[in-house]
Write a protein that holds these residues in place. Structure first.
Motif, PDB file in Angstrom:
ATOM      1  N   GLN A 128      31.134  85.513  89.214  1.00 48.74           N
ATOM      2  CA  GLN A 128      31.343  85.125  90.621  1.00 48.74           C
ATOM      3  C   GLN A 128      31.280  86.336  91.542  1.00 48.74           C
ATOM      4  OE1 GLN A 128      33.434  81.449  91.835  1.00 48.74           O
ATOM      5  NE2 GLN A 128      35.092  82.388  90.661  1.00 48.74           N
ATOM      6  N   ASP A 129      31.780  87.475  91.065  1.00 46.78           N
ATOM      7  CA  ASP A 129      31.852  88.687  91.875  1.00 46.78           C
ATOM      8  C   ASP A 129      32.069  89.848  90.910  1.00 46.78           C
ATOM      9  OD1 ASP A 129      32.477  90.842  93.490  1.00 46.78           O
ATOM     10  OD2 ASP A 129      33.863  89.746  94.783  1.00 46.78           O
ATOM     11  N   MET A 130      31.061  90.665  90.734  1.00 44.74           N
ATOM     12  CA  MET A 130      31.106  91.734  89.737  1.00 44.74           C
ATOM     13  C   MET A 130      32.229  92.732  89.992  1.00 44.74           C
ATOM     14  SD  MET A 130      28.742  90.798  87.717  1.00 44.74           S
ATOM     15  CE  MET A 130      27.224  89.838  87.654  1.00 44.74           C
ATOM     16  N   ALA A 131      32.741  92.787  91.226  1.00 43.51           N
ATOM     17  CA  ALA A 131      33.802  93.739  91.536  1.00 43.51           C
ATOM     18  C   ALA A 131      35.173  93.241  91.078  1.00 43.51           C
ATOM     19  CB  ALA A 131      33.850  94.018  93.039  1.00 43.51           C
ATOM     20  N   ARG A 132      35.281  91.949  90.777  1.00 46.10           N
ATOM     21  CA  ARG A 132      36.581  91.357  90.438  1.00 46.10           C
ATOM     22  C   ARG A 132      36.787  91.288  88.929  1.00 46.10           C
ATOM     23  NH1 ARG A 132      38.786  88.373  95.058  1.00 46.10           N
ATOM     24  NH2 ARG A 132      37.270  88.464  96.762  1.00 46.10           N
ATOM     25  N   ILE A 133      38.055  91.219  88.537  1.00 49.46           N
ATOM     26  CA  ILE A 133      38.373  91.102  87.114  1.00 49.46           C
ATOM     27  C   ILE A 133      37.853  89.767  86.577  1.00 49.46           C
ATOM     28  CG2 ILE A 133      40.400  92.605  87.212  1.00 49.46           C
ATOM     29  CD1 ILE A 133      42.155  90.055  87.271  1.00 49.46           C
ATOM     30  N   PRO A 134      37.467  89.734  85.291  1.00 54.92           N
ATOM     31  CA  PRO A 134      37.019  88.474  84.702  1.00 54.92           C
ATOM     32  C   PRO A 134      38.171  87.603  84.229  1.00 54.92           C
ATOM     33  CG  PRO A 134      36.827  90.219  83.095  1.00 54.92           C
ATOM     34  CD  PRO A 134      37.287  90.871  84.378  1.00 54.92           C
ATOM     35  N   GLY A 135      39.371  88.179  84.185  1.00 53.93           N
ATOM     36  CA  GLY A 135      40.521  87.445  83.663  1.00 53.93           C
ATOM     37  C   GLY A 135      40.632  87.611  82.156  1.00 53.93           C
ATOM     38  N   GLY A 136      41.867  87.433  81.658  1.00 55.46           N
ATOM     39  CA  GLY A 136      42.079  87.600  80.226  1.00 55.46           C
ATOM     40  C   GLY A 136      42.966  86.512  79.662  1.00 55.46           C
ATOM     41  N   SER A 137      43.039  86.360  78.392  1.00 57.87           N
ATOM     42  CA  SER A 137      42.419  87.341  77.509  1.00 57.87           C
ATOM     43  C   SER A 137      41.008  86.968  77.053  1.00 57.87           C
ATOM     44  CB  SER A 137      43.298  87.540  76.259  1.00 57.87           C
ATOM     45  OG  SER A 137      43.395  86.347  75.503  1.00 57.87           O
ATOM     46  N   SER A 138      40.607  85.705  77.243  1.00 57.80           N
ATOM     47  CA  SER A 138      39.285  85.266  76.760  1.00 57.80           C
ATOM     48  C   SER A 138      38.197  85.622  77.764  1.00 57.80           C
ATOM     49  CB  SER A 138      39.293  83.756  76.504  1.00 57.80           C
ATOM     50  OG  SER A 138      40.337  83.376  75.649  1.00 57.80           O
ATOM     51  N   SER A 139      38.161  86.893  78.152  1.00 55.58           N
ATOM     52  CA  SER A 139      37.284  87.344  79.231  1.00 55.58           C
ATOM     53  C   SER A 139      35.809  87.195  78.879  1.00 55.58           C
ATOM     54  CB  SER A 139      37.587  88.812  79.548  1.00 55.58           C
ATOM     55  OG  SER A 139      37.603  89.582  78.352  1.00 55.58           O
ATOM     56  N   GLY A 140      35.431  87.618  77.679  1.00 47.70           N
ATOM     57  CA  GLY A 140      34.029  87.556  77.294  1.00 47.70           C
ATOM     58  C   GLY A 140      33.499  86.137  77.187  1.00 47.70           C
ATOM     59  N   SER A 141      34.350  85.216  76.747  1.00 51.81           N
ATOM     60  CA  SER A 141      33.927  83.818  76.632  1.00 51.81           C
ATOM     61  C   SER A 141      33.636  83.230  78.009  1.00 51.81           C
ATOM     62  CB  SER A 141      35.004  83.002  75.919  1.00 51.81           C
ATOM     63  OG  SER A 141      35.143  83.402  74.568  1.00 51.81           O
ATOM     64  N   ALA A 142      34.517  83.487  78.968  1.00 49.28           N
ATOM     65  CA  ALA A 142      34.304  82.987  80.325  1.00 49.28           C
ATOM     66  C   ALA A 142      33.081  83.639  80.961  1.00 49.28           C
ATOM     67  CB  ALA A 142      35.541  83.241  81.180  1.00 49.28           C
ATOM     68  N   SER A 143      32.943  84.942  80.768  1.00 49.29           N
ATOM     69  CA  SER A 143      31.820  85.673  81.344  1.00 49.29           C
ATOM     70  C   SER A 143      30.491  85.189  80.774  1.00 49.29           C
ATOM     71  CB  SER A 143      31.998  87.175  81.069  1.00 49.29           C
ATOM     72  OG  SER A 143      30.890  87.917  81.527  1.00 49.29           O
ATOM     73  N   ALA A 144      30.426  85.029  79.445  1.00 47.42           N
ATOM     74  CA  ALA A 144      29.176  84.612  78.808  1.00 47.42           C
ATOM     75  C   ALA A 144      28.727  83.236  79.291  1.00 47.42           C
ATOM     76  CB  ALA A 144      29.335  84.613  77.288  1.00 47.42           C
ATOM     77  N   VAL A 145      29.687  82.334  79.479  1.00 49.42           N
ATOM     78  CA  VAL A 145      29.351  81.000  79.991  1.00 49.42           C
ATOM     79  C   VAL A 145      28.928  81.084  81.451  1.00 49.42           C
ATOM     80  CG1 VAL A 145      30.315  78.744  80.579  1.00 49.42           C
ATOM     81  CG2 VAL A 145      30.753  79.739  78.330  1.00 49.42           C
ATOM     82  N   GLY A 146      29.701  81.815  82.254  1.00 48.43           N
ATOM     83  CA  GLY A 146      29.378  81.919  83.675  1.00 48.43           C
ATOM     84  C   GLY A 146      28.051  82.587  83.946  1.00 48.43           C
ATOM     85  N   LEU A 147      27.654  83.530  83.087  1.00 46.88           N
ATOM     86  CA  LEU A 147      26.384  84.229  83.244  1.00 46.88           C
ATOM     87  C   LEU A 147      25.209  83.445  82.665  1.00 46.88           C
ATOM     88  CD1 LEU A 147      27.550  87.847  82.330  1.00 46.88           C
ATOM     89  CD2 LEU A 147      26.809  87.068  84.592  1.00 46.88           C
ATOM     90  N   GLY A 148      25.511  82.308  82.039  1.00 48.52           N
ATOM     91  CA  GLY A 148      24.449  81.485  81.484  1.00 48.52           C
ATOM     92  C   GLY A 148      23.884  82.004  80.171  1.00 48.52           C
ATOM     93  N   LEU A 149      24.634  82.869  79.469  1.00 46.94           N
ATOM     94  CA  LEU A 149      24.161  83.428  78.210  1.00 46.94           C
ATOM     95  C   LEU A 149      24.275  82.425  77.068  1.00 46.94           C
ATOM     96  CD1 LEU A 149      25.818  86.969  78.486  1.00 46.94           C
ATOM     97  CD2 LEU A 149      23.530  86.258  79.216  1.00 46.94           C
ATOM     98  N   VAL A 150      25.188  81.469  77.207  1.00 45.07           N
ATOM     99  CA  VAL A 150      25.400  80.419  76.207  1.00 45.07           C
ATOM    100  C   VAL A 150      25.743  79.123  76.933  1.00 45.07           C
ATOM    101  CG1 VAL A 150      26.129  81.813  74.216  1.00 45.07           C
ATOM    102  CG2 VAL A 150      27.793  81.226  75.988  1.00 45.07           C
ATOM    103  N   ASP A 151      25.625  78.015  76.206  1.00 48.34           N
ATOM    104  CA  ASP A 151      26.013  76.728  76.779  1.00 48.34           C
ATOM    105  C   ASP A 151      27.528  76.570  76.829  1.00 48.34           C
ATOM    106  OD1 ASP A 151      23.328  75.733  77.047  1.00 48.34           O
ATOM    107  OD2 ASP A 151      23.296  75.468  74.872  1.00 48.34           O
ATOM    108  N   ALA A 152      28.208  77.149  75.849  1.00 50.18           N
ATOM    109  CA  ALA A 152      29.660  76.991  75.752  1.00 50.18           C
ATOM    110  C   ALA A 152      30.232  78.186  75.007  1.00 50.18           C
ATOM    111  CB  ALA A 152      30.011  75.693  75.022  1.00 50.18           C
TER     112      ALA A 152
END
Length: 378
Positions: free
Chosen positions: A91-115
């Motif tokens: 949503q905004d590269m300057a902001r935190i992705p949130g934790g602890s499942s940060s990579g899972s949320a990021s990968a989905v939001g970036l469209g790298l995986v379906d889920a």
């Protein structure tokens, strides 16, 4: 890319257009170490077998594309990790992705995986999902298997999915939960009774939630949970005690991040009296939620009281403890809870709308979320 710790291609039954999913690095995948994105666990031997949820996904035809990054030891809300890297917030590269499942949320939001799969002990699916503008579900406690998930012993943690749409959330739940009733999750929810939970949140967040409910055309009434704040504090006491039991032996090893080392040392001070009090509050708060749900099918409230802060502000010491004030209480009570991104007027960012259901009524939570999603797209 820091959303992933490792990328690979794992599929049991190859088929055309198989949906892709990534797995948080606190969940075992046979042949790969489960390191929880920590230098202290980097030499952990590879897992000898898949976690049950991983095996179920493979059996259902999902293609696993890698293990996702996370806040070290799943013990933090920012997602910042100086050992394995900090995943980007789509949503905004300057902001935190949130934790602890940060990579899972990021990968989905970036469209790298379906889920993706994450784990949620005190908001660790719903928080990152809200930060990254995707959907995240914490199932009813105990409903989805945690066999092969770290930490092994917990009274709060749940495995749950991330996705960009409700259809995919339901598809993942159908794969990982053998009791999940897909017809109930996809039923018409237009007559659902909604209770709007009165909580403290920034005005722009409150307006976004109210506007989404209005557009959903669901009838609603207001409700309060008097023990919400106490449940938030009680949940922290339980998390501290259980995380110390799981990972306290890593303190003084010289391999933990400074923030995790400090938090574990503080967690060691959790007293038996604190846990006794937390258990009393657990019963009181659970009863309050159950009584509120006697007059409504679901509760609706913001997922987070504010938008995620910047990585720079987090590194400078801005407190993030309030990020989980509206999500951690439902880990304590065990109720299913889902966050759905909804628009904020005048902003490119999405707010998280949280839907909480009766114990075991994960399908109702999904049905209501799918209805709101559809109405917002009209």
């Amino acid at each position: 890319m820091s959303a992933f710790l490792q990328q690979f291609d794992l599929v049991a039954q190859p088929r055309a257009n198989a949906p892709t999913i990534a797995i948080k690095d606190s969940i075992d995948i046979a042949g790969y170490p489960t390191t929880a994105a920590s230098r202290a666990l980097a030499d952990t031997p590879p897992a000898s077998r898949h976690a049950e949820v991983v095996q179920r996904l493979l059996d259902a035809g999902w293609r696993i594309t890698g293990k996702t990054n996370m806040h070290e030891l799943a013990f933090g809300m920012t997602g910042i990790n100086d050992f394995s890297g900090t995943p980007r917030n789509p949503q905004d590269m300057a902001r935190i992705p949130g934790g602890s499942s940060s990579g899972s949320a990021s990968a989905v939001g970036l469209g790298l995986v379906d889920a993706a799969l994450g784990t949620d002990t005190g908001g660790s699916v719903r928080g990152p999902a809200a930060c990254c503008g995707v959907i995240g579900l914490k199932p009813t406690f105990g409903r989805v298997s945690r066999e092969g998930v770290s930490p092994r012993v917990t009274t709060l943690d749940c495995v749950g999915p991330f996705a960009r749409d409700m259809k995919t959330i339901i598809d993942v739940m159908l794969a990982i939960d053998p009791s999940f009733e897909v017809d109930r999750a996809r039923r018409d929810a237009r007559t659902t009774r909604v209770a709007m939970l009165d909580v403290e949140a920034d005005e722009e967040i409150r307006r976004a939630i109210a506007a989404a409910v209005t557009r959903s055309e669901l009838g609603s009434h207001d409700v309060r949970l008097p023990s919400m704040r106490d449940a938030f504090a009680a949940g922290l006491a339980v998390i501290n005690a259980e995380t110390w039991r799981a990972f306290g032996h890593l303190v003084d090893g010289g391999k933990l991040g400074a923030d995790i080392e400090a938090r574990l040392r503080a967690a060691a001070n959790t007293k038996a009296a604190d846990l006794d009090s937390a258990e009393r509050i657990r019963h009181i708060f659970t009863d309050e939620v159950d009584r509120a749900l006697e007059h409504a099918d679901v509760l609706i409230l913001p997922t987070m009281p504010s938008l995620p802060i910047t990585v720079e502000a987090a590194r400078a010491g801005t407190s993030v403890i309030g990020m989980s004030s509206l999500i951690r209480p439902f880990n304590l009570s065990g109720h299913p809870a889902l966050t759905l991104p909804v628009p904020i007027v005048g902003s490119s960012l999405k707010a998280g709308l949280q839907i909480v259901g009766r114990t075991g009524e994960d399908e109702t939570v999904c049905a209501v979320a799918a209805h709101i999603e559809a109405m917002l797209m009209r």
